[in-house]
Motif scaffolding. Structure first.
Motif, short mmCIF file in Angstrom:
data_model
loop_
_atom_site.label_atom_id
_atom_site.label_comp_id
_atom_site.label_asym_id
_atom_site.label_seq_id
_atom_site.Cartn_x
_atom_site.Cartn_y
_atom_site.Cartn_z
N GLN A 118 -3.26 -7.72 -24.88
CA GLN A 118 -3.09 -8.02 -26.32
C GLN A 118 -3.93 -7.07 -27.16
N LEU A 119 -5.14 -6.82 -26.70
CA LEU A 119 -6.04 -5.93 -27.44
C LEU A 119 -5.47 -4.51 -27.50
N LEU A 120 -5.01 -4.01 -26.37
CA LEU A 120 -4.44 -2.65 -26.34
C LEU A 120 -3.18 -2.56 -27.20
N ALA A 121 -2.37 -3.61 -27.16
CA ALA A 121 -1.12 -3.60 -27.93
C ALA A 121 -1.39 -3.49 -29.43
N ALA A 122 -2.56 -3.91 -29.87
CA ALA A 122 -2.90 -3.89 -31.30
C ALA A 122 -3.44 -2.55 -31.78
N LEU A 123 -3.78 -1.66 -30.84
CA LEU A 123 -4.36 -0.37 -31.24
C LEU A 123 -3.24 0.61 -31.62
N PRO A 124 -3.38 1.28 -32.76
CA PRO A 124 -2.33 2.21 -33.21
C PRO A 124 -2.37 3.54 -32.46
N THR A 125 -1.30 4.30 -32.59
CA THR A 125 -1.22 5.60 -31.90
C THR A 125 -2.31 6.57 -32.35
N ALA A 126 -2.79 6.41 -33.56
CA ALA A 126 -3.83 7.33 -34.06
C ALA A 126 -5.23 6.75 -33.89
N TYR A 127 -5.43 5.85 -32.93
CA TYR A 127 -6.76 5.25 -32.76
C TYR A 127 -7.78 6.34 -32.45
N PRO A 128 -8.91 6.36 -33.18
CA PRO A 128 -9.81 7.51 -33.11
C PRO A 128 -10.79 7.54 -31.94
N LEU A 129 -10.84 6.49 -31.13
CA LEU A 129 -11.81 6.46 -30.04
C LEU A 129 -11.14 6.50 -28.68
N PRO A 130 -11.83 7.02 -27.68
CA PRO A 130 -11.39 6.75 -26.31
C PRO A 130 -11.75 5.30 -25.99
N VAL A 131 -10.92 4.65 -25.19
CA VAL A 131 -11.14 3.26 -24.79
C VAL A 131 -11.20 3.24 -23.26
N VAL A 132 -12.24 2.61 -22.72
CA VAL A 132 -12.39 2.51 -21.27
C VAL A 132 -12.29 1.04 -20.87
N LEU A 133 -11.40 0.75 -19.90
CA LEU A 133 -11.27 -0.59 -19.35
C LEU A 133 -11.96 -0.63 -17.99
N VAL A 134 -12.90 -1.56 -17.84
CA VAL A 134 -13.58 -1.72 -16.55
C VAL A 134 -13.35 -3.16 -16.10
N THR A 135 -12.69 -3.30 -14.96
CA THR A 135 -12.42 -4.62 -14.41
C THR A 135 -12.60 -4.58 -12.90
N HIS A 136 -12.78 -5.75 -12.33
CA HIS A 136 -12.98 -5.84 -10.89
C HIS A 136 -11.64 -5.77 -10.18
N LEU A 137 -11.49 -4.79 -9.34
CA LEU A 137 -10.25 -4.63 -8.58
C LEU A 137 -10.58 -4.53 -7.10
N PRO A 138 -9.78 -5.18 -6.26
CA PRO A 138 -10.00 -4.97 -4.83
C PRO A 138 -9.66 -3.53 -4.47
N PRO A 139 -10.31 -2.98 -3.43
CA PRO A 139 -10.08 -1.58 -3.04
C PRO A 139 -8.61 -1.26 -2.79
N THR A 140 -7.82 -2.26 -2.42
CA THR A 140 -6.40 -2.04 -2.11
C THR A 140 -5.51 -2.07 -3.35
N ALA A 141 -6.10 -2.27 -4.53
CA ALA A 141 -5.29 -2.45 -5.74
C ALA A 141 -4.55 -1.18 -6.16
N GLY A 142 -5.03 -0.04 -5.71
CA GLY A 142 -4.38 1.21 -6.10
C GLY A 142 -4.36 1.33 -7.61
N SER A 143 -3.25 1.79 -8.16
CA SER A 143 -3.15 1.94 -9.61
C SER A 143 -2.28 0.84 -10.19
N GLY A 144 -2.32 -0.34 -9.59
CA GLY A 144 -1.47 -1.45 -10.01
C GLY A 144 -1.60 -1.86 -11.46
N LEU A 145 -2.79 -1.68 -12.04
CA LEU A 145 -2.98 -2.06 -13.44
C LEU A 145 -2.34 -1.07 -14.41
N LEU A 146 -2.16 0.14 -13.96
CA LEU A 146 -1.65 1.19 -14.85
C LEU A 146 -0.36 0.79 -15.56
#
Length: 188
Positions: free
Chosen positions: A19-47
């Motif tokens: 929801q938070l990401l969906a609210a950010l516009p295309t011209a958002y001026p900052l880089p945004v970093v998401l840090v979450t706990h993922l099991p080692p086998t998760a691969g790039s599933g969140l992408l």
């Protein structure tokens, strides 16, 4: 002016982060970093989950990658993500912290040292205390600390731990957090 926004979460945080990401516009001026706990086998599933809702490019962070405004980066599974003084990411295989890797604490402590008062850190939902020590460090270096109201979190251990660990700037609803992040565009 803020130069980096970080969103840390664990259990119950994915739909909130979407929801938070969906609210950010295309011209958002900052880089945004998401840090979450993922099991080692998760691969790039969140992408794909985050790419499907974001107007900003979403990518997995990689070692020595330059951090660029207007992008969303996801900490990769089974690595601690850090920030180097030159504005690049670094990956570490140091042991898990509070039983997790990537650790929200590790990233926030690293980012706080580099960005100091130019860092905005947000904690959403989670089932352990990861993030509390990192948020205390962000606060100590002058960054802005924002925590989801624990009553709105599916798992409130993480936001409660942060509130207990440091005097946060904002305890806010998800809508208020979105407003705070959007205000960066108009009031750096």
């Amino acid at each position: 002016m803020a130069k980096l926004a970080v969103i840390g979460f664990s259990a119950g945080g994915i739909p909130l982060a979407q929801q938070l990401l969906a609210a950010l516009p295309t011209a958002y001026p900052l880089p945004v970093v998401l840090v979450t706990h993922l099991p080692p086998t998760a691969g790039s599933g969140l992408l794909p989950l985050f790419q499907s809702v974001s107007r900003l490019p979403v990518k997995l962070a990689f070692d020595k990658q330059a951090i660029a405004a207007g992008n969303v980066y996801i900490a990769p599974p089974d690595y601690h993500l850090l920030v180097e003084r030159n504005g690049h990411f670094a990956l570490s295989v140091d042991p898990p912290v509070k039983s997790v890797r990537p650790s929200v604490d590790v990233f926030l402590q690293s980012a706080a040292e580099v960005y100091e008062k130019h860092l905005i850190a947000v904690i959403l939902s989670g089932a352990n205390s990861d993030g509390a020590d990192g948020m205390a460090r962000v606060r100590a270096t002058g960054g802005v600390t924002i925590v989801l109201d624990p009553l709105q979190a599916e798992f409130r251990i993480m936001p409660d731990a942060v509130i207990e660990a440091t005097d946060v700037d904002y305890v806010a609803s998800l809508d208020e957090i979105i407003s705070l992040l959007l205000a960066v565009q108009d009031h750096p």
